[in-house]
Design a protein around this motif. Structure first.
Motif, PDB file in Angstrom:
ATOM      1  N   VAL A 176     -97.401  62.474 -31.656  1.00 45.67           N
ATOM      2  CA  VAL A 176     -97.504  63.924 -31.857  1.00 45.67           C
ATOM      3  C   VAL A 176     -96.172  64.597 -31.541  1.00 45.67           C
ATOM      4  O   VAL A 176     -95.685  65.444 -32.304  1.00 45.67           O
ATOM      5  N   LEU A 177     -95.570  64.213 -30.422  1.00 43.61           N
ATOM      6  CA  LEU A 177     -94.291  64.807 -30.021  1.00 43.61           C
ATOM      7  C   LEU A 177     -93.206  64.514 -31.046  1.00 43.61           C
ATOM      8  O   LEU A 177     -92.436  65.409 -31.434  1.00 43.61           O
ATOM      9  N   GLU A 178     -93.115  63.276 -31.487  1.00 42.83           N
ATOM     10  CA  GLU A 178     -92.048  62.897 -32.418  1.00 42.83           C
ATOM     11  C   GLU A 178     -92.241  63.555 -33.782  1.00 42.83           C
ATOM     12  O   GLU A 178     -91.274  64.028 -34.392  1.00 42.83           O
ATOM     13  N   LEU A 179     -93.469  63.605 -34.271  1.00 42.97           N
ATOM     14  CA  LEU A 179     -93.714  64.256 -35.550  1.00 42.97           C
ATOM     15  C   LEU A 179     -93.472  65.759 -35.467  1.00 42.97           C
ATOM     16  O   LEU A 179     -92.971  66.375 -36.412  1.00 42.97           O
ATOM     17  N   ALA A 180     -93.836  66.351 -34.328  1.00 44.25           N
ATOM     18  CA  ALA A 180     -93.572  67.785 -34.146  1.00 44.25           C
ATOM     19  C   ALA A 180     -92.078  68.067 -34.182  1.00 44.25           C
ATOM     20  O   ALA A 180     -91.629  69.046 -34.802  1.00 44.25           O
ATOM     21  N   ASP A 181     -91.299  67.202 -33.556  1.00 43.53           N
ATOM     22  CA  ASP A 181     -89.852  67.379 -33.556  1.00 43.53           C
ATOM     23  C   ASP A 181     -89.288  67.259 -34.969  1.00 43.53           C
ATOM     24  O   ASP A 181     -88.449  68.063 -35.393  1.00 43.53           O
ATOM     25  N   GLN A 182     -89.776  66.290 -35.718  1.00 41.82           N
ATOM     26  CA  GLN A 182     -89.288  66.093 -37.081  1.00 41.82           C
ATOM     27  C   GLN A 182     -89.654  67.280 -37.979  1.00 41.82           C
ATOM     28  O   GLN A 182     -88.894  67.651 -38.876  1.00 41.82           O
ATOM     29  N   ALA A 183     -90.837  67.851 -37.735  1.00 40.78           N
ATOM     30  CA  ALA A 183     -91.326  68.929 -38.598  1.00 40.78           C
ATOM     31  C   ALA A 183     -90.899  70.316 -38.135  1.00 40.78           C
ATOM     32  O   ALA A 183     -91.150  71.308 -38.829  1.00 40.78           O
ATOM     33  N   GLY A 184     -90.285  70.397 -36.961  1.00 38.70           N
ATOM     34  CA  GLY A 184     -89.950  71.700 -36.418  1.00 38.70           C
ATOM     35  C   GLY A 184     -91.163  72.473 -35.936  1.00 38.70           C
ATOM     36  O   GLY A 184     -91.160  73.704 -35.894  1.00 38.70           O
ATOM     37  N   TYR A 185     -92.214  71.742 -35.559  1.00 37.75           N
ATOM     38  CA  TYR A 185     -93.445  72.367 -35.066  1.00 37.75           C
ATOM     39  C   TYR A 185     -93.256  72.706 -33.591  1.00 37.75           C
ATOM     40  O   TYR A 185     -93.033  71.827 -32.762  1.00 37.75           O
ATOM     41  N   ARG A 186     -93.342  73.976 -33.244  1.00 31.69           N
ATOM     42  CA  ARG A 186     -92.965  74.440 -31.893  1.00 31.69           C
ATOM     43  C   ARG A 186     -94.141  74.883 -31.036  1.00 31.69           C
ATOM     44  O   ARG A 186     -93.937  75.445 -29.958  1.00 31.69           O
ATOM     45  N   ASP A 187     -95.370  74.615 -31.471  1.00 33.14           N
ATOM     46  CA  ASP A 187     -96.520  75.180 -30.774  1.00 33.14           C
ATOM     47  C   ASP A 187     -97.208  74.231 -29.814  1.00 33.14           C
ATOM     48  O   ASP A 187     -98.276  74.555 -29.276  1.00 33.14           O
ATOM     49  N   LEU A 188     -96.650  73.051 -29.578  1.00 36.15           N
ATOM     50  CA  LEU A 188     -97.318  72.118 -28.677  1.00 36.15           C
ATOM     51  C   LEU A 188     -97.353  72.668 -27.255  1.00 36.15           C
ATOM     52  O   LEU A 188     -96.393  73.300 -26.796  1.00 36.15           O
ATOM     53  N   PRO A 189     -98.427  72.406 -26.518  1.00 34.39           N
ATOM     54  CA  PRO A 189     -98.571  72.946 -25.167  1.00 34.39           C
ATOM     55  C   PRO A 189     -97.869  72.126 -24.088  1.00 34.39           C
ATOM     56  O   PRO A 189     -97.907  72.509 -22.924  1.00 34.39           O
ATOM     57  N   ALA A 190     -97.249  71.003 -24.433  1.00 36.37           N
ATOM     58  CA  ALA A 190     -96.541  70.176 -23.455  1.00 36.37           C
ATOM     59  C   ALA A 190     -95.436  69.424 -24.180  1.00 36.37           C
ATOM     60  O   ALA A 190     -95.498  69.226 -25.398  1.00 36.37           O
ATOM     61  N   ASP A 191     -94.433  68.990 -23.417  1.00 36.06           N
ATOM     62  CA  ASP A 191     -93.286  68.351 -24.064  1.00 36.06           C
ATOM     63  C   ASP A 191     -93.046  66.918 -23.604  1.00 36.06           C
ATOM     64  O   ASP A 191     -91.978  66.358 -23.830  1.00 36.06           O
ATOM     65  N   ASP A 192     -94.027  66.308 -22.927  1.00 36.57           N
ATOM     66  CA  ASP A 192     -93.955  64.872 -22.683  1.00 36.57           C
ATOM     67  C   ASP A 192     -95.328  64.269 -22.940  1.00 36.57           C
ATOM     68  O   ASP A 192     -96.347  64.957 -22.888  1.00 36.57           O
ATOM     69  N   ALA A 193     -95.331  62.969 -23.234  1.00 30.69           N
ATOM     70  CA  ALA A 193     -96.544  62.337 -23.754  1.00 30.69           C
ATOM     71  C   ALA A 193     -97.690  62.376 -22.754  1.00 30.69           C
ATOM     72  O   ALA A 193     -98.838  62.650 -23.122  1.00 30.69           O
TER      73      ALA A 193
END
Length: 360
Positions: free
Chosen positions: A31-48
């Motif tokens: 999820v984190l890696e795909l969000a980074d690739q897609a520029g998705y900025r809405d995740l509630p945490a930044d580590d797995a």
């Protein structure tokens, strides 16, 4: 001496999974890696680790509405064919590593269409599962994966999804599903879609008896001609304390309609207060065609192994119970008869025979 019925032994047991959502089983790191690739900025945490905990906490709210909101993030990072293919490949690998020998994984391709044609979404799933199955076989954990395509009850793309089920059924799509809110969106709302499935002899399972009761189950059977019930656990509403069954429960029992039960998910969404209060064991003892499933491995923090272990521990199941629900699931799988027989004779029964004979 048989192997102890514990997590380690259950992981070795051959398992069949009928109800697992692709967008509910992503690895947190993915999820984190795909969000980074897609520029998705809405995740509630930044580590797995923190992200995995967030998904489980949000899903533990006791509200189906809040539970479903968590999918905004997983679907949000699955908006390219490459992302979908990666998630599908990892799904197959993760299930195989957990001892699942056949899985039917579902996804609503319409949720992926803002950024790709719906056919591209389906083909990316099929390509990912195929690659995952090849990779799993190469490391000695063979698995087969069938694709279930969901139409969302509240939307109007049922005919399109039914058409995709028919179009791709010779390349890995094994059936049709209806997902989304049960109340207010009956399973015969688009009869032309159901007719198309009927005309093609296509399989279908329908979410019913999760958030709504026996009327929803009756509608799934009559309106959509469901062969299996996604969850279906609210059939227990028609089981009296003395075991007397209401009309829908009697019908489901007599017809041996498979129930795709996911106990941990049901507790999380507030259907039951605890696993101990869940009717899975009671339905199993009464002879209903109970199967055990994960629903959403990320949100529920479960695996096929952990779900079996939790139910076995809570209700005192033995190897006979575990093998029974596994063989029921295989019997209910949307597989060709020859493949079902192969898995039963060459994989499932030898696997359980080995566990019964080997304490190691």
């Amino acid at each position: 001496m048989p192997a102890p019925l514990d997590v380690a032994s259950l992981r070795r047991a051959p398992k069949v999974l009928l109800h697992d959502h692709l967008d509910g089983g992503l690895r947190p790191q993915t999820v984190l890696e795909l969000a980074d690739q897609a520029g998705y900025r809405d995740l509630p945490a930044d580590d797995a680790d923190a992200l995995g905990r967030w998904f489980r906490t949000a899903a533990d709210s006791g509200s189906l509405v809040r539970y479903l909101e968590t999918f905004a993030h997983t679907v949000g990072v699955m908006q390219t064919p490459e992302a979908v293919q990666r998630v599908a490949r990892e799904c197959a690998l993760d299930l195989a590593a957990d001892g699942v020998v056949h899985a039917e994984v579902r996804m609503a391709p319409e949720l992926l269409t803002p950024a790709m044609p719906i056919e591209a979404a389906v083909e990316a799933m099929l390509d990912g599962y195929a690659q995952g199955c090849r990779d799993a076989a190469a490391v000695g954990t063979p698995i087969t994966v069938g694709t279930l395509l969901c139409a969302m009850r509240q939307e109007d793309r049922w005919d399109e999804v039914a058409g995709l089920v028919v179009r791709y059924r010779d390349t890995g799509v094994v059936g049709f599903d209806l997902a989304g809110p049960e109340d207010g969106f009956p399973p015969d709302r688009h009869p032309s879609a159901i007719a198309r499935l009927d005309d093609a002899g296509a399989h279908r399972t329908v979410h019913a008896g999760e958030a709504a009761g026996a009327d929803s189950i009756r509608a799934a059977l009559d309106g959509a001609r469901a062969e299996r019930l996604g969850h279906g656990v609210r059939i227990a509403d028609e089981v009296a304390a003395d075991g007397t069954l209401g009309p829908v429960a009697q019908r489901v029992l007599d017809a041996r309609v498979p129930l795709e039960v996911a106990p941990s998910s049901n507790v999380q969404t507030g259907a039951y207060a605890s696993l101990a209060e869940h009717p899975v064991d009671r339905l199993h003892r009464l002879g209903f065609a109970v199967t055990l499933n994960t629903d959403n491995r990320l949100m529920s923090g479960v695996s096929a192994t952990s779900e079996l272990a939790a139910v076995a521990t809570t209700f005192g199941w033995d190897w006979d119970d575990v093998q029974t629900v596994t063989e029921r699931a295989l019997a209910a799988a949307f597989l060709p008869d020859a493949e079902r027989a192969r898995l039963l004779v060459d994989v499932v029964r030898p696997g359980f025979a080995g566990l019964r004979a080997d304490a190691g």
